[in-house]
Design an enzyme around this catalytic site. Sequence first.
Site, mmCIF file in Angstrom:
data_model
loop_
_atom_site.group_PDB
_atom_site.id
_atom_site.type_symbol
_atom_site.label_atom_id
_atom_site.label_comp_id
_atom_site.label_asym_id
_atom_site.label_seq_id
_atom_site.Cartn_x
_atom_site.Cartn_y
_atom_site.Cartn_z
ATOM 1 N N TYR A 155 1.603 -6.938 17.145
ATOM 2 C CA TYR A 155 2.227 -6.231 16.023
ATOM 3 C C TYR A 155 3.042 -5.040 16.518
ATOM 4 O O TYR A 155 4.194 -4.850 16.111
ATOM 5 C CB TYR A 155 1.143 -5.774 15.053
ATOM 6 C CG TYR A 155 1.632 -4.910 13.917
ATOM 7 C CD1 TYR A 155 2.444 -5.435 12.914
ATOM 8 C CD2 TYR A 155 1.269 -3.566 13.834
ATOM 9 C CE1 TYR A 155 2.889 -4.648 11.862
ATOM 10 C CE2 TYR A 155 1.702 -2.776 12.783
ATOM 11 C CZ TYR A 155 2.512 -3.317 11.812
ATOM 12 O OH TYR A 155 2.954 -2.532 10.776
ATOM 13 N N ASN A 207 8.578 -8.974 10.750
ATOM 14 C CA ASN A 207 8.812 -7.640 11.305
ATOM 15 C C ASN A 207 10.118 -7.500 12.081
ATOM 16 O O ASN A 207 10.715 -6.430 12.064
ATOM 17 C CB ASN A 207 7.642 -7.258 12.221
ATOM 18 C CG ASN A 207 6.342 -7.124 11.463
ATOM 19 O OD1 ASN A 207 6.161 -6.226 10.665
ATOM 20 N ND2 ASN A 207 5.425 -8.062 11.694
ATOM 21 N N PHE A 214 0.820 -1.218 0.000
ATOM 22 C CA PHE A 214 0.000 0.000 0.000
ATOM 23 C C PHE A 214 0.855 1.270 0.000
ATOM 24 O O PHE A 214 0.738 2.124 -0.890
ATOM 25 C CB PHE A 214 -0.915 -0.071 1.227
ATOM 26 C CG PHE A 214 -1.632 1.197 1.594
ATOM 27 C CD1 PHE A 214 -2.278 1.969 0.641
ATOM 28 C CD2 PHE A 214 -1.697 1.595 2.928
ATOM 29 C CE1 PHE A 214 -2.958 3.138 0.999
ATOM 30 C CE2 PHE A 214 -2.380 2.738 3.301
ATOM 31 C CZ PHE A 214 -3.001 3.518 2.337
#
Length: 320
Positions: A143, A93, A17
């Site tokens: 997250y 991550n 995105f």
Amino acid sequence: MSSSDLPRIAVLGGTGFIGRTILGVLDERGHHLLTIARKQPAEPLPGEFARLDLTHDAPAELAALLAEHRIDVVINAAGGMWGLTDEQMVGANVGMVGKVLEALRSMPAAPRLVHLGTVHEYGLCPIGVSLGEDSEPKPSMVYGQLKLRATELIKDAVRAEGLDAVVLRLGNVVGAGQPGHSLLGVMAGKLAAAQAAGTTAELALQPLTAQRDFVDLLDTVDAVVAAIPHTPGSPAVLNVGLGKASSARELVEMLIEVSGVPVEITEVPAPDGSGPETEWQQLDISAAGKALGWQPERSLRSAVASLWSAAAGGGAESAR
């Protein structure tokens, strides 16, 4: 400045995105671009593409790619949350950032690193308080916890090894190409489907009164571009947001208004364990203004209008 004088840039996660928009803006400016991602997208991207799995492939392969393309700056827009298990999120991550740092350490002249962090690294704060870069991080989401670990790895490398890097802690980004699994992406999809069918959109909405810092996608990319040059004395972490908290409900109602699609709304209660309706997150963005000369210029209505225009196939007009 000619294109030969511009920094040569690699974008990790350029198929996503934010990454796609970064590539588009940098391409317009004439930069040599290299996108590095696990899968080549169906639609072509500006510049060159290299297939590499940043979570599994050896750091030496990344270092070789960066050296081959004479990359000056690496923008890390990679990472993951949606559709991943907690274990997969660790690799996407934290493990990935560790491998990027290992690759940069192995290079005789490491490129500058611009890493995209998240407001979720902070967690929540008392109503009315703005989160500064020195606020104590208390992430509640897995997250956010993992992204914070990645940020700490980068900060350690800056402090102990002299790595040229900055982490941009992004607010909740809104704009064209919004992921379909996000709240606004889901709502835009339902509105677009109703518009195409010539029917009324039936939307079930929770109270959505939690306040968050939302920021326009193009303002976000402007901050990324502003962070490309090395700035002596710049902090290792900078907040990028609107500097103003808004509720998700406000943005959903704005999306409905911008779309012009007739809707029938069913109010549903928030799920158990969703937390108090007074949840709050707002960023202090003054440090980014001082370090980068950046500040947001676009309204949330502009961001929502861009989101809708893309979701509706370009038929909606953008609003400032």
